[in-house]
Structures are given as structure tokens and as C-alpha cells.
Design a protein around this motif. Structure first.
Motif, mmCIF file in Angstrom:
data_model
loop_
_atom_site.group_PDB
_atom_site.id
_atom_site.type_symbol
_atom_site.label_atom_id
_atom_site.label_comp_id
_atom_site.label_asym_id
_atom_site.label_seq_id
_atom_site.Cartn_x
_atom_site.Cartn_y
_atom_site.Cartn_z
ATOM 1 N N UNK A 125 -27.164 26.206 31.773
ATOM 2 C CA UNK A 125 -26.956 27.393 32.600
ATOM 3 C C UNK A 125 -26.170 28.490 31.876
ATOM 4 N N UNK A 126 -25.845 28.217 30.613
ATOM 5 C CA UNK A 126 -25.079 29.165 29.793
ATOM 6 C C UNK A 126 -23.822 29.631 30.532
ATOM 7 N N UNK A 127 -23.090 28.633 31.025
ATOM 8 C CA UNK A 127 -21.876 28.894 31.793
ATOM 9 C C UNK A 127 -20.703 28.202 31.111
ATOM 10 N N UNK A 128 -19.558 28.846 31.106
ATOM 11 C CA UNK A 128 -18.367 28.228 30.509
ATOM 12 C C UNK A 128 -17.636 27.397 31.561
ATOM 13 N N UNK A 129 -16.792 26.515 31.092
ATOM 14 C CA UNK A 129 -15.975 25.704 31.983
ATOM 15 C C UNK A 129 -15.032 26.604 32.794
ATOM 16 N N UNK A 130 -14.548 27.639 32.168
ATOM 17 C CA UNK A 130 -13.654 28.587 32.854
ATOM 18 C C UNK A 130 -14.388 29.308 33.981
ATOM 19 N N UNK A 131 -15.611 29.734 33.717
ATOM 20 C CA UNK A 131 -16.398 30.407 34.753
ATOM 21 C C UNK A 131 -16.671 29.460 35.913
ATOM 22 N N UNK A 132 -17.038 28.220 35.604
ATOM 23 C CA UNK A 132 -17.288 27.238 36.656
ATOM 24 C C UNK A 132 -16.011 26.989 37.455
ATOM 25 N N UNK A 167 -13.551 29.033 38.032
ATOM 26 C CA UNK A 167 -13.339 30.168 38.933
ATOM 27 C C UNK A 167 -14.268 30.104 40.143
ATOM 28 N N UNK A 168 -15.496 29.702 39.926
ATOM 29 C CA UNK A 168 -16.485 29.664 41.008
ATOM 30 C C UNK A 168 -16.233 28.547 42.015
ATOM 31 N N UNK A 169 -15.764 27.392 41.546
ATOM 32 C CA UNK A 169 -15.604 26.245 42.455
ATOM 33 C C UNK A 169 -14.175 26.038 42.931
ATOM 34 N N UNK A 170 -13.207 26.733 42.326
ATOM 35 C CA UNK A 170 -11.832 26.587 42.756
ATOM 36 C C UNK A 170 -11.178 25.289 42.315
ATOM 37 N N UNK A 171 -11.611 24.772 41.182
ATOM 38 C CA UNK A 171 -11.025 23.568 40.588
ATOM 39 C C UNK A 171 -10.464 23.982 39.234
ATOM 40 N N UNK A 172 -9.294 23.482 38.892
ATOM 41 C CA UNK A 172 -8.676 23.898 37.628
ATOM 42 C C UNK A 172 -9.520 23.479 36.433
ATOM 43 N N UNK A 173 -9.376 24.226 35.356
ATOM 44 C CA UNK A 173 -10.072 23.884 34.112
ATOM 45 C C UNK A 173 -9.638 22.492 33.649
ATOM 46 N N UNK A 175 -15.692 18.695 46.150
ATOM 47 C CA UNK A 175 -15.811 19.146 44.761
ATOM 48 C C UNK A 175 -17.237 18.954 44.270
ATOM 49 N N UNK A 176 -17.814 17.806 44.568
ATOM 50 C CA UNK A 176 -19.206 17.543 44.180
ATOM 51 C C UNK A 176 -20.138 18.570 44.809
ATOM 52 N N UNK A 177 -19.895 18.877 46.081
ATOM 53 C CA UNK A 177 -20.700 19.870 46.782
ATOM 54 C C UNK A 177 -20.593 21.236 46.101
ATOM 55 N N UNK A 178 -19.370 21.642 45.768
ATOM 56 C CA UNK A 178 -19.155 22.948 45.120
ATOM 57 C C UNK A 178 -19.808 22.990 43.735
ATOM 58 N N UNK A 179 -19.683 21.901 42.979
ATOM 59 C CA UNK A 179 -20.315 21.852 41.650
ATOM 60 C C UNK A 179 -21.830 21.965 41.770
#
Length: 83
Positions: free
Chosen positions: A14-21, A23-29, A47-51
Motif C-alpha cells: 500500500x506504499x504506506x509508512x508505519x508512522x502514517x498507519x 496516525x490513521x489507527x491511533x496506535x503508537x509507532x 486494533x485489528x478492526x482499525x488496521x
């Protein structure tokens, strides 16, 4: 048994960084890193649902089980196997 998390693969696809994910899911890096490296012992359904929502995937795309020896729980260490 071994449960594996395929977060690296999904992020790369998905060409997404861990930091971007994060921010989107509200879980710390840091917590996502623990999950990504396979060191997590549990995951909340929220958390699974948000991911799955943010990665547009099914839980089975993120988590895979492979057969193997059962994991030994800490409280089972030293017990007689017949107990």
C-alpha cells in the motif's frame, strides 16, 4: 503453533509508512513495531478492526497461523505434563 503478522507486506503493498498507519489507527509507532516484529502477545479486536479498515484488508490477510509446536505459557513452565 506460530502466529505471524504480515504488516510489513501490507504496508509495502500500500506504499504506506508505519508512522502514517500509526496516525490513521491511533496506535503508537512503538506498539505497531512490536506487532510488526512478531513480539506482540495479543491484539485487541478494536486494533485489528482499525488496521483492517486502514489497510483495506481482511484479518486473514494480516494474520496467518502455521502448524508447529504449541507455545508454552509461563505459568505452565515446570508443571508435570500430566497435570
Amino acid at each position: 503453533m506460530t502466529v505471524r503478522i504480515h504488516l510489513d507486506r501490507l504496508l509495502a503493498e500500500r506504499r504506506m509508512s508505519l508512522t502514517e498507519l500509526s496516525d490513521r489507527v491511533g496506535v503508537t509507532v512503538a506498539n505497531l513495531s512490536i506487532l510488526k516484529t512478531g513480539k506482540a502477545r495479543a491484539i485487541r479486536f478494536s486494533t485489528l478492526d482499525a488496521l483492517c479498515r486502514e489497510l483495506d484488508c481482511q484479518p486473514g490477510d494480516l494474520i496467518a497461523w502455521t502448524p508447529g509446536p504449541a507455545m508454552i505459557e509461563e505459568e505452565d513452565v515446570g508443571k508435570d505434563p500430566g497435570e
